[in-house]
Design an enzyme around this catalytic site. Structure first.
Site, PDB file in Angstrom:
ATOM      1  N   TYR A   1       2.854   4.854   0.713  1.00 39.65           N
ATOM      2  CA  TYR A   1       3.464   5.501   1.869  1.00 39.65           C
ATOM      3  C   TYR A   1       2.393   6.323   2.586  1.00 39.65           C
ATOM      4  O   TYR A   1       1.523   6.925   1.952  1.00 39.65           O
ATOM      5  CB  TYR A   1       4.606   6.409   1.438  1.00 39.65           C
ATOM      6  CG  TYR A   1       5.775   5.685   0.800  1.00 39.65           C
ATOM      7  CD1 TYR A   1       6.548   4.786   1.544  1.00 39.65           C
ATOM      8  CD2 TYR A   1       6.116   5.903  -0.526  1.00 39.65           C
ATOM      9  CE1 TYR A   1       7.627   4.124   0.961  1.00 39.65           C
ATOM     10  CE2 TYR A   1       7.197   5.250  -1.110  1.00 39.65           C
ATOM     11  CZ  TYR A   1       7.951   4.362  -0.359  1.00 39.65           C
ATOM     12  OH  TYR A   1       9.008   3.711  -0.940  1.00 39.65           O
TER      13      TYR A   1
ATOM     14  N   HIS B   1      11.738  -9.282  -0.097  1.00 41.21           N
ATOM     15  CA  HIS B   1      11.393  -7.867  -0.181  1.00 41.21           C
ATOM     16  C   HIS B   1      12.643  -7.022   0.094  1.00 41.21           C
ATOM     17  O   HIS B   1      13.505  -7.412   0.890  1.00 41.21           O
ATOM     18  CB  HIS B   1      10.301  -7.543   0.843  1.00 41.21           C
ATOM     19  CG  HIS B   1       9.638  -6.228   0.621  1.00 41.21           C
ATOM     20  ND1 HIS B   1      10.157  -5.048   1.117  1.00 41.21           N
ATOM     21  CD2 HIS B   1       8.503  -5.903  -0.033  1.00 41.21           C
ATOM     22  CE1 HIS B   1       9.367  -4.054   0.767  1.00 41.21           C
ATOM     23  NE2 HIS B   1       8.352  -4.540   0.062  1.00 41.21           N
TER      24      HIS B   1
ATOM     25  N   ASP C   1       0.842  -1.196   0.000  1.00 39.14           N
ATOM     26  CA  ASP C   1       0.000   0.000   0.000  1.00 39.14           C
ATOM     27  C   ASP C   1       0.876   1.244   0.000  1.00 39.14           C
ATOM     28  O   ASP C   1       2.086   1.165   0.195  1.00 39.14           O
ATOM     29  CB  ASP C   1      -1.010   0.004   1.153  1.00 39.14           C
ATOM     30  CG  ASP C   1      -0.368  -0.006   2.533  1.00 39.14           C
ATOM     31  OD1 ASP C   1       0.847  -0.284   2.629  1.00 39.14           O
ATOM     32  OD2 ASP C   1      -1.077   0.261   3.516  1.00 39.14           O
TER      33      ASP C   1
ATOM     34  N   PHE D   1       6.867   2.169  -4.279  1.00 36.05           N
ATOM     35  CA  PHE D   1       8.255   2.427  -3.887  1.00 36.05           C
ATOM     36  C   PHE D   1       8.718   3.858  -4.175  1.00 36.05           C
ATOM     37  O   PHE D   1       9.796   4.254  -3.731  1.00 36.05           O
ATOM     38  CB  PHE D   1       9.236   1.438  -4.553  1.00 36.05           C
ATOM     39  CG  PHE D   1       9.069   0.022  -4.082  1.00 36.05           C
ATOM     40  CD1 PHE D   1       9.552  -0.368  -2.840  1.00 36.05           C
ATOM     41  CD2 PHE D   1       8.433  -0.922  -4.878  1.00 36.05           C
ATOM     42  CE1 PHE D   1       9.386  -1.681  -2.396  1.00 36.05           C
ATOM     43  CE2 PHE D   1       8.268  -2.230  -4.450  1.00 36.05           C
ATOM     44  CZ  PHE D   1       8.747  -2.611  -3.213  1.00 36.05           C
TER      45      PHE D   1
END
Length: 226
Positions: free
Chosen positions: A66, A186, A64, A77
């Site tokens: 920031y 990740h 989701d 990102f």
């Protein structure tokens, strides 16, 4: 919410008429009216706006947006210019440096990748300020799954980079033998050393695109200062 006006509309338009989307829309609109939500409404669908379906070469999946002020702008990102580079993105840049010799840019603004054909898709497209995952399980996952299925259905090569378990669960949607599906840990500081660093994904994607007669992606993010 901002609209989708390019070729994504044809494949995603059926979703807008489904009961889950009407419930999602009502929920999201109430959230924007009653509290602070990111990204700004006009930026929710930027991943689709910046990367038309016909231009998609590669897909990077996030979770989701920031959830702090002036960061999220609809690309996973990525943060708006003027923000500190987030820790996961710092690790992405480190891997790019180690793989391809890319220099470390002075910003975390990844719109260039989106314009080069990288679909920078979060699986949940909105979030309440300072509350990570607050808009999970409200319907966004069903909507973005429809987008992933649309890319999977393309009759041409596309690369998918699935980082971390939530992204890797989407592998179930990917059954087109034309595509390249890459999996790694990740890039979060909590897991980057457990298989993200050294994964070689960026080079593998470019080698795959080149082998299929497509232009590789220029992964170098330019500096904004100067």
């Amino acid at each position: 919410m901002g609209g989708i006006v390019n070729d994504w509309l044809e494949v995603l338009n059926p979703e807008f008429a489904k009961p889950y989307y009407r419930e999602l829309y009502d929920f999201v609109m109430k959230e924007y009216q009653s509290c602070t939500v990111f990204p700004p409404k006009q930026d929710i669908f930027n991943a689709f706006s910046y990367t038309p379906l016909s231009k998609v070469k590669c897909v990077i999946l996030g979770q989701d947006p920031y959830h702090n002020f002036n960061q999220a702008h609809g690309l996973c990102f990525s943060v708006l210019p003027g923000n500190e580079i987030p820790p996961s993105l710092k690790n992405i840049y480190k891997e790019l440096h180690d793989e391809l010799g890319c220099s470390f840019p002075d910003n975390g603004y990844l719109k260039k990748w989106a314009e080069e054909g990288v679909l920078m898709l979060n699986t949940v497209l909105t979030v309440r300020a300072h509350l990570a995952n607050s808009h999970q399980n409200k319907g966004w996952e069903q909507f973005t799954d429809a987008a992933i299925r649309a890319v999977n259905a393309l009759d041409r090569p596309v690369a998918f980079m699935l980082w971390g378990r939530p992204a890797q669960k989407k592998k179930l949607l990917l059954d087109n033998p034309k595509h390249l599906v890459l999996e790694a840990a990740h890039p979060s500081p909590l897991s980057a050393s457990s298989g993200f660093f050294g994964c070689g994904h960026f080079k593998k994607v470019n080698d795959y695109l080149t082998a299929n007669g497509l232009e590789p992606i220029d992964w170098q993010i330019p500096d904004l200062a100067g």
